[in-house]
Design an enzyme around this catalytic site. Structure first.
Site, PDB file in Angstrom:
ATOM      1  N   LYS A  36       0.547  -1.517   0.032  1.00 36.69           N
ATOM      2  CA  LYS A  36      -0.103  -0.368   0.145  1.00 36.69           C
ATOM      3  C   LYS A  36       0.508   1.763   0.455  1.00 36.69           C
ATOM      4  O   LYS A  36       0.459   2.726   0.050  1.00 36.69           O
ATOM      5  CB  LYS A  36      -0.700  -0.053   1.385  1.00 36.69           C
ATOM      6  N   ARG A  37       2.729   1.417  -0.510  1.00 37.64           N
ATOM      7  CA  ARG A  37       2.829   2.161  -0.724  1.00 37.64           C
ATOM      8  C   ARG A  37       3.075   2.894   0.217  1.00 37.64           C
ATOM      9  O   ARG A  37       3.491   4.396   0.801  1.00 37.64           O
ATOM     10  CB  ARG A  37       2.465   3.112  -1.961  1.00 37.64           C
ATOM     11  N   ALA A  73       3.288   7.236   1.006  1.00 43.31           N
ATOM     12  CA  ALA A  73       1.846   7.190   0.325  1.00 43.31           C
ATOM     13  C   ALA A  73       1.099   8.439   0.276  1.00 43.31           C
ATOM     14  O   ALA A  73      -0.174   8.346   0.501  1.00 43.31           O
ATOM     15  CB  ALA A  73       1.231   6.841  -1.126  1.00 43.31           C
ATOM     16  N   LEU A  75      -1.161   9.881   3.803  1.00 46.09           N
ATOM     17  CA  LEU A  75      -2.887   9.231   4.989  1.00 46.09           C
ATOM     18  C   LEU A  75      -3.405   8.085   3.932  1.00 46.09           C
ATOM     19  O   LEU A  75      -3.495   7.995   2.387  1.00 46.09           O
ATOM     20  CB  LEU A  75      -4.048  10.511   4.547  1.00 46.09           C
ATOM     21  N   GLU A 123       4.228  15.391   5.723  1.00 51.08           N
ATOM     22  CA  GLU A 123       4.246  15.576   7.035  1.00 51.08           C
ATOM     23  C   GLU A 123       5.143  14.427   8.229  1.00 51.08           C
ATOM     24  O   GLU A 123       5.821  15.082   8.855  1.00 51.08           O
ATOM     25  CB  GLU A 123       2.504  15.520   7.229  1.00 51.08           C
ATOM     26  N   GLU A 143      -3.592  16.885  -1.344  1.00 48.59           N
ATOM     27  CA  GLU A 143      -4.631  17.065  -0.251  1.00 48.59           C
ATOM     28  C   GLU A 143      -5.449  17.736  -1.506  1.00 48.59           C
ATOM     29  O   GLU A 143      -7.013  17.707  -1.403  1.00 48.59           O
ATOM     30  CB  GLU A 143      -4.561  18.195   0.920  1.00 48.59           C
ATOM     31  N   ARG A 146      -7.392  15.958  -3.407  1.00 46.52           N
ATOM     32  CA  ARG A 146      -8.668  14.509  -2.695  1.00 46.52           C
ATOM     33  C   ARG A 146      -9.434  15.595  -2.052  1.00 46.52           C
ATOM     34  O   ARG A 146     -10.509  14.877  -1.604  1.00 46.52           O
ATOM     35  CB  ARG A 146      -7.625  13.705  -1.627  1.00 46.52           C
ATOM     36  N   GLY A 151      -3.916  17.573   8.094  1.00 49.41           N
ATOM     37  CA  GLY A 151      -4.306  17.361   9.312  1.00 49.41           C
ATOM     38  C   GLY A 151      -2.949  16.294  10.195  1.00 49.41           C
ATOM     39  O   GLY A 151      -3.157  16.273  11.683  1.00 49.41           O
TER      40      GLY A 151
END
Ligand code: 1HE
Length: 270
Positions: A36-37, A73, A75, A123, A143, A146, A151
Protein backbone atom coordinates in the site's frame (compact mmCIF):
# COMPACT_ATOMS: atom_id res chain seq x y z
CA UNK A 1 30.17 1.26 6.24
CA UNK A 2 29.80 -1.97 8.19
CA UNK A 3 26.67 -2.26 10.26
CA UNK A 4 25.41 -5.08 12.41
CA UNK A 5 21.72 -4.40 12.77
CA UNK A 6 19.70 -7.02 14.61
CA UNK A 7 15.93 -7.22 15.08
CA UNK A 8 14.78 -5.17 18.06
CA UNK A 9 13.60 -6.91 21.20
CA UNK A 10 10.90 -6.06 23.75
CA UNK A 11 8.02 -3.78 22.79
CA UNK A 12 9.69 -2.78 19.50
CA UNK A 13 9.64 -6.39 18.26
CA UNK A 14 5.86 -6.70 18.34
CA UNK A 15 4.88 -4.41 15.47
CA UNK A 16 3.04 -5.62 12.36
CA UNK A 17 3.58 -2.59 10.10
CA UNK A 18 7.01 -1.49 11.23
CA UNK A 19 10.24 -3.42 11.10
CA UNK A 20 12.61 -2.23 13.81
CA UNK A 21 16.27 -3.15 14.15
CA UNK A 22 19.09 -1.84 16.32
CA UNK A 23 22.85 -1.48 16.05
CA UNK A 24 24.23 -0.14 19.31
CA UNK A 25 23.02 3.42 19.69
CA UNK A 26 21.12 3.58 16.37
CA UNK A 27 17.57 2.30 15.93
CA UNK A 28 16.33 1.77 12.36
CA UNK A 29 12.55 1.97 11.89
CA UNK A 30 11.20 0.82 8.52
CA UNK A 31 7.65 1.57 7.38
CA UNK A 32 6.73 -1.92 6.26
CA UNK A 33 3.53 -1.70 4.24
CA UNK A 34 4.97 -1.65 0.71
CA UNK A 35 1.90 -3.18 -0.98
CA UNK A 36 0.00 0.00 0.00
CA UNK A 37 3.03 2.23 -0.62
CA UNK A 38 3.41 2.66 3.15
CA UNK A 39 0.14 4.58 3.34
CA UNK A 40 -0.34 5.78 6.91
CA UNK A 41 -3.29 3.87 8.33
CA UNK A 42 -4.51 4.28 11.92
CA UNK A 43 -2.67 1.12 13.06
CA UNK A 44 0.55 2.29 11.38
CA UNK A 45 0.37 5.69 13.12
CA UNK A 46 -0.34 3.93 16.43
CA UNK A 47 2.68 1.65 16.00
CA UNK A 48 4.93 4.57 15.05
CA UNK A 49 3.80 6.49 18.14
CA UNK A 50 4.32 3.48 20.36
CA UNK A 51 7.77 2.93 18.85
CA UNK A 52 8.94 6.46 19.63
CA UNK A 53 7.76 6.42 23.23
CA UNK A 54 9.38 3.04 23.82
CA UNK A 55 12.84 3.59 22.39
CA UNK A 56 15.46 1.60 24.28
CA UNK A 57 17.56 3.43 26.86
CA UNK A 58 20.73 2.87 24.77
CA UNK A 59 19.25 4.61 21.72
CA UNK A 60 21.00 7.86 20.76
CA UNK A 61 19.56 8.39 17.24
CA UNK A 62 16.87 6.92 14.97
CA UNK A 63 16.61 6.41 11.22
CA UNK A 64 13.19 6.11 9.56
CA UNK A 65 12.88 4.70 6.04
CA UNK A 66 10.22 3.09 3.87
CA UNK A 67 10.19 -0.39 2.33
CA UNK A 68 9.40 -0.83 -1.38
CA UNK A 69 9.54 1.65 -4.24
CA UNK A 70 8.18 4.66 -2.30
CA UNK A 71 8.86 6.24 1.07
CA UNK A 72 5.20 6.96 1.83
CA UNK A 73 1.95 7.63 -0.06
CA UNK A 74 0.52 9.68 2.83
CA UNK A 75 -2.77 9.19 4.59
CA UNK A 76 -4.52 5.87 3.98
CA UNK A 77 -7.36 7.29 1.90
CA UNK A 78 -9.49 4.18 2.32
CA UNK A 79 -9.94 5.00 6.04
CA UNK A 80 -11.10 8.55 5.36
CA UNK A 81 -14.28 7.81 3.54
CA UNK A 82 -16.57 7.18 6.52
CA UNK A 83 -15.29 9.50 9.24
CA UNK A 84 -17.58 11.93 11.11
CA UNK A 85 -16.40 15.37 12.28
CA UNK A 86 -15.51 14.38 15.82
CA UNK A 87 -13.52 11.31 14.80
CA UNK A 88 -11.80 13.38 12.08
CA UNK A 89 -10.53 15.83 14.72
CA UNK A 90 -9.38 12.97 16.96
CA UNK A 91 -7.67 11.32 13.98
CA UNK A 92 -5.71 14.47 13.21
CA UNK A 93 -4.79 14.87 16.89
CA UNK A 94 -3.49 11.29 16.96
CA UNK A 95 -1.14 12.15 14.07
CA UNK A 96 -0.04 15.28 15.94
CA UNK A 97 0.75 13.23 19.05
CA UNK A 98 2.72 10.71 17.00
CA UNK A 99 4.73 13.31 15.07
CA UNK A 100 5.33 15.37 18.22
CA UNK A 101 6.79 12.23 19.81
CA UNK A 102 9.21 12.13 16.86
CA UNK A 103 10.16 15.82 16.74
CA UNK A 104 10.16 16.46 20.49
CA UNK A 105 11.27 13.06 21.72
CA UNK A 106 14.51 12.10 23.41
CA UNK A 107 16.79 11.56 20.39
CA UNK A 108 17.38 12.99 16.91
CA UNK A 109 15.66 11.34 13.96
CA UNK A 110 17.09 11.11 10.44
CA UNK A 111 14.70 10.14 7.66
CA UNK A 112 15.75 8.45 4.40
CA UNK A 113 13.49 9.42 1.49
CA UNK A 114 12.96 7.82 -1.90
CA UNK A 115 10.14 7.71 -4.45
CA UNK A 116 6.89 9.34 -3.38
CA UNK A 117 7.08 11.56 -0.31
CA UNK A 118 3.55 12.89 -0.52
CA UNK A 119 0.79 14.23 1.68
CA UNK A 120 1.13 12.71 5.12
CA UNK A 121 4.43 11.18 4.02
CA UNK A 122 5.85 14.69 3.70
CA UNK A 123 4.29 15.61 7.06
CA UNK A 124 6.06 12.65 8.63
CA UNK A 125 9.35 13.62 6.97
CA UNK A 126 8.92 17.20 8.20
CA UNK A 127 8.68 16.01 11.80
CA UNK A 128 12.17 14.46 11.58
CA UNK A 129 15.33 16.45 12.24
CA UNK A 130 17.44 15.60 9.18
CA UNK A 131 16.06 14.58 5.78
CA UNK A 132 18.21 12.61 3.31
CA UNK A 133 16.70 12.05 -0.15
CA UNK A 134 17.91 9.88 -2.97
CA UNK A 135 17.56 11.02 -6.59
CA UNK A 136 14.24 9.19 -7.01
CA UNK A 137 12.49 11.18 -4.27
CA UNK A 138 9.68 13.53 -5.16
CA UNK A 139 7.41 15.71 -3.04
CA UNK A 140 3.76 16.58 -3.43
CA UNK A 141 0.76 17.69 -1.39
CA UNK A 142 -2.21 16.19 -3.26
CA UNK A 143 -4.67 17.17 -0.52
CA UNK A 144 -6.03 19.93 -2.77
CA UNK A 145 -6.86 17.41 -5.50
CA UNK A 146 -8.43 15.00 -2.99
CA UNK A 147 -10.76 17.66 -1.54
CA UNK A 148 -9.14 17.63 1.89
CA UNK A 149 -6.60 19.65 3.90
CA UNK A 150 -3.39 18.64 5.65
CA UNK A 151 -4.16 17.20 9.09
CA UNK A 152 -0.89 15.64 10.17
CA UNK A 153 0.88 18.88 11.17
CA UNK A 154 1.82 19.86 7.61
CA UNK A 155 0.44 23.39 7.89
CA UNK A 156 2.63 24.05 10.91
CA UNK A 157 5.79 22.13 9.98
CA UNK A 158 6.14 22.33 6.19
CA UNK A 159 6.05 26.16 5.86
CA UNK A 160 8.79 26.26 8.48
CA UNK A 161 10.96 24.33 6.00
CA UNK A 162 10.05 25.95 2.69
CA UNK A 163 7.67 28.87 3.32
CA UNK A 164 3.93 29.41 3.05
CA UNK A 165 4.03 30.50 -0.63
CA UNK A 166 5.65 27.27 -1.83
CA UNK A 167 3.29 25.12 0.22
CA UNK A 168 0.32 27.05 -1.18
CA UNK A 169 1.63 26.38 -4.71
CA UNK A 170 2.03 22.62 -4.11
CA UNK A 171 -1.43 22.30 -2.51
CA UNK A 172 -3.32 24.46 -5.00
CA UNK A 173 -1.68 23.49 -8.28
CA UNK A 174 -0.61 19.91 -7.64
CA UNK A 175 2.98 20.88 -8.44
CA UNK A 176 5.54 18.18 -7.63
CA UNK A 177 9.16 18.91 -6.68
CA UNK A 178 11.89 16.45 -7.66
CA UNK A 179 14.75 15.58 -5.32
CA UNK A 180 16.98 18.46 -6.40
CA UNK A 181 14.16 21.00 -6.17
CA UNK A 182 13.34 19.63 -2.72
CA UNK A 183 16.94 20.22 -1.69
CA UNK A 184 16.92 23.75 -3.10
CA UNK A 185 13.73 24.77 -1.25
CA UNK A 186 14.78 23.19 2.06
CA UNK A 187 12.70 20.02 2.15
CA UNK A 188 15.83 17.90 2.42
CA UNK A 189 19.33 18.68 3.61
CA UNK A 190 21.03 16.00 1.45
CA UNK A 191 20.50 14.38 -1.96
CA UNK A 192 22.40 11.17 -2.71
CA UNK A 193 22.46 8.63 -5.55
CA UNK A 194 19.55 6.25 -6.03
CA UNK A 195 19.48 3.58 -3.33
CA UNK A 196 21.99 5.37 -1.08
CA UNK A 197 19.67 7.31 1.24
CA UNK A 198 19.45 4.68 3.97
CA UNK A 199 23.23 4.20 4.11
CA UNK A 200 23.77 7.95 4.30
CA UNK A 201 21.07 8.34 6.96
CA UNK A 202 22.56 5.53 9.06
CA UNK A 203 26.02 7.09 8.81
CA UNK A 204 24.64 10.48 9.88
CA UNK A 205 22.70 8.89 12.75
CA UNK A 206 25.84 7.11 13.97
CA UNK A 207 27.70 10.43 13.89
CA UNK A 208 24.86 12.34 15.61
CA UNK A 209 24.66 9.64 18.28
CA UNK A 210 28.23 10.45 19.34
CA UNK A 211 27.28 14.01 20.35
CA UNK A 212 26.58 14.74 23.99
CA UNK A 213 22.91 13.83 24.53
CA UNK A 214 22.25 17.24 26.11
CA UNK A 215 23.62 19.02 23.01
CA UNK A 216 21.33 16.99 20.75
CA UNK A 217 18.43 17.62 23.12
CA UNK A 218 19.10 21.38 23.07
CA UNK A 219 19.18 21.45 19.26
CA UNK A 220 15.94 19.43 18.97
CA UNK A 221 13.98 21.20 21.68
CA UNK A 222 15.37 24.72 21.94
CA UNK A 223 15.99 25.66 18.29
CA UNK A 224 12.42 25.28 16.95
CA UNK A 225 10.95 26.91 20.05
CA UNK A 226 13.36 29.84 19.94
CA UNK A 227 12.50 30.30 16.27
CA UNK A 228 8.87 30.80 17.40
CA UNK A 229 9.80 33.42 20.05
CA UNK A 230 10.44 37.13 19.85
CA UNK A 231 14.16 37.93 19.57
CA UNK A 232 14.30 39.14 23.17
CA UNK A 233 12.64 36.00 24.58
CA UNK A 234 14.70 33.83 22.25
CA UNK A 235 17.97 35.31 23.43
CA UNK A 236 17.00 34.78 27.05
CA UNK A 237 15.99 31.15 26.37
CA UNK A 238 19.27 30.66 24.49
CA UNK A 239 21.28 31.87 27.50
CA UNK A 240 19.50 29.44 29.80
CA UNK A 241 19.88 26.53 27.38
CA UNK A 242 23.56 27.34 26.82
CA UNK A 243 24.23 27.49 30.56
CA UNK A 244 22.52 24.12 31.09
CA UNK A 245 24.38 22.44 28.22
CA UNK A 246 27.84 23.74 29.05
CA UNK A 247 27.51 22.85 32.73
CA UNK A 248 27.00 19.12 32.14
CA UNK A 249 29.97 16.90 33.08
CA UNK A 250 30.05 15.58 29.51
CA UNK A 251 30.49 19.09 28.11
CA UNK A 252 33.26 19.78 30.60
CA UNK A 253 35.06 16.54 29.57
CA UNK A 254 34.75 17.39 25.88
CA UNK A 255 35.99 20.95 26.33
CA UNK A 256 39.01 19.71 28.33
CA UNK A 257 39.74 17.09 25.65
CA UNK A 258 39.97 19.81 23.00
CA UNK A 259 42.13 22.09 25.14
CA UNK A 260 44.51 19.17 25.82
CA UNK A 261 44.76 18.34 22.10
CA UNK A 262 42.80 15.08 22.37
CA UNK A 263 39.75 16.09 20.29
CA UNK A 264 39.17 16.45 16.56
CA UNK A 265 39.65 19.83 14.91
CA UNK A 266 37.10 21.36 12.56
CA UNK A 267 38.39 20.83 9.00
CA UNK A 268 37.07 21.37 5.46
CA UNK A 269 35.07 18.47 3.98
CA UNK A 270 37.25 16.41 1.64
C1 1HE B 1 -3.14 3.67 -1.21
C2 1HE B 1 -2.58 4.95 -1.11
C3 1HE B 1 -3.13 5.83 -0.12
C4 1HE B 1 -1.52 3.89 -2.63
N1 1HE B 1 -4.16 5.39 0.61
N2 1HE B 1 -4.18 3.29 -0.46
N3 1HE B 1 -2.04 10.42 -0.82
C5 1HE B 1 -2.18 10.46 -2.16
O1 1HE B 1 -3.06 11.10 -2.69
C6 1HE B 1 -1.24 9.59 -2.94
C7 1HE B 1 -2.00 8.41 -3.53
N4 1HE B 1 -1.11 7.41 -4.09
C8 1HE B 1 -0.47 7.57 -5.28
O2 1HE B 1 -0.50 8.62 -5.91
C9 1HE B 1 0.25 6.38 -5.81
O3 1HE B 1 -0.24 5.22 -5.15
C10 1HE B 1 1.79 6.43 -5.61
C11 1HE B 1 2.40 7.48 -6.53
C12 1HE B 1 2.17 6.72 -4.17
C13 1HE B 1 2.40 5.04 -5.95
O4 1HE B 1 1.98 4.66 -7.25
P1 1HE B 1 2.12 3.13 -7.70
O5 1HE B 1 1.71 3.05 -9.15
O6 1HE B 1 3.46 2.62 -7.32
O7 1HE B 1 1.08 2.30 -6.78
P2 1HE B 1 -0.51 2.19 -6.89
O8 1HE B 1 -0.89 1.13 -7.87
O9 1HE B 1 -1.15 3.51 -7.08
O10 1HE B 1 -0.89 1.72 -5.40
C14 1HE B 1 -0.62 0.41 -4.94
C15 1HE B 1 -1.68 0.08 -3.92
O11 1HE B 1 -1.55 0.98 -2.81
C16 1HE B 1 -3.09 0.27 -4.45
O12 1HE B 1 -3.92 -0.65 -3.78
P3 1HE B 1 -4.38 -2.03 -4.50
O13 1HE B 1 -5.21 -2.71 -3.47
O14 1HE B 1 -5.12 -1.59 -5.73
O15 1HE B 1 -3.10 -2.75 -4.82
C17 1HE B 1 -3.44 1.67 -3.98
O16 1HE B 1 -4.82 1.88 -3.84
C18 1HE B 1 -2.76 1.70 -2.62
N5 1HE B 1 -2.47 3.05 -2.19
N6 1HE B 1 -1.57 5.06 -1.99
C19 1HE B 1 -4.65 4.15 0.44
N7 1HE B 1 -2.63 7.06 0.09
C20 1HE B 1 -3.46 13.53 7.95
S1 1HE B 1 -3.77 14.36 6.53
C21 1HE B 1 -2.76 13.75 5.30
C22 1HE B 1 -3.44 13.95 3.99
C23 1HE B 1 -2.80 13.15 2.90
O17 1HE B 1 -1.84 12.44 3.09
S2 1HE B 1 -3.51 13.34 1.37
C24 1HE B 1 -2.48 12.49 0.30
C25 1HE B 1 -2.91 11.07 0.12
Amino acid sequence: MTTTFAPASGPLAAFQLLQVSTDGAVVHVRLNRPAKRNALSDPLIAELHSCFINLPEACRAVVISGEGAHFCAGLDLSELVARDIHSAVLHSRAWHACFDAIQFGRVPVVVALHGAVVGGGLELAASCHIRVADKTAYYGLPEGQRGIFVGGSGSARIPRLMGVARMTDLMMTGRVYDADEGLAVGLSQYVVDEGQAVAKALALAARIGQNAPMSNFAVMHALPRIADMSQSEGLFAESLMAAVAESTPEAQDRLRAFLEGRAAKVVKAS
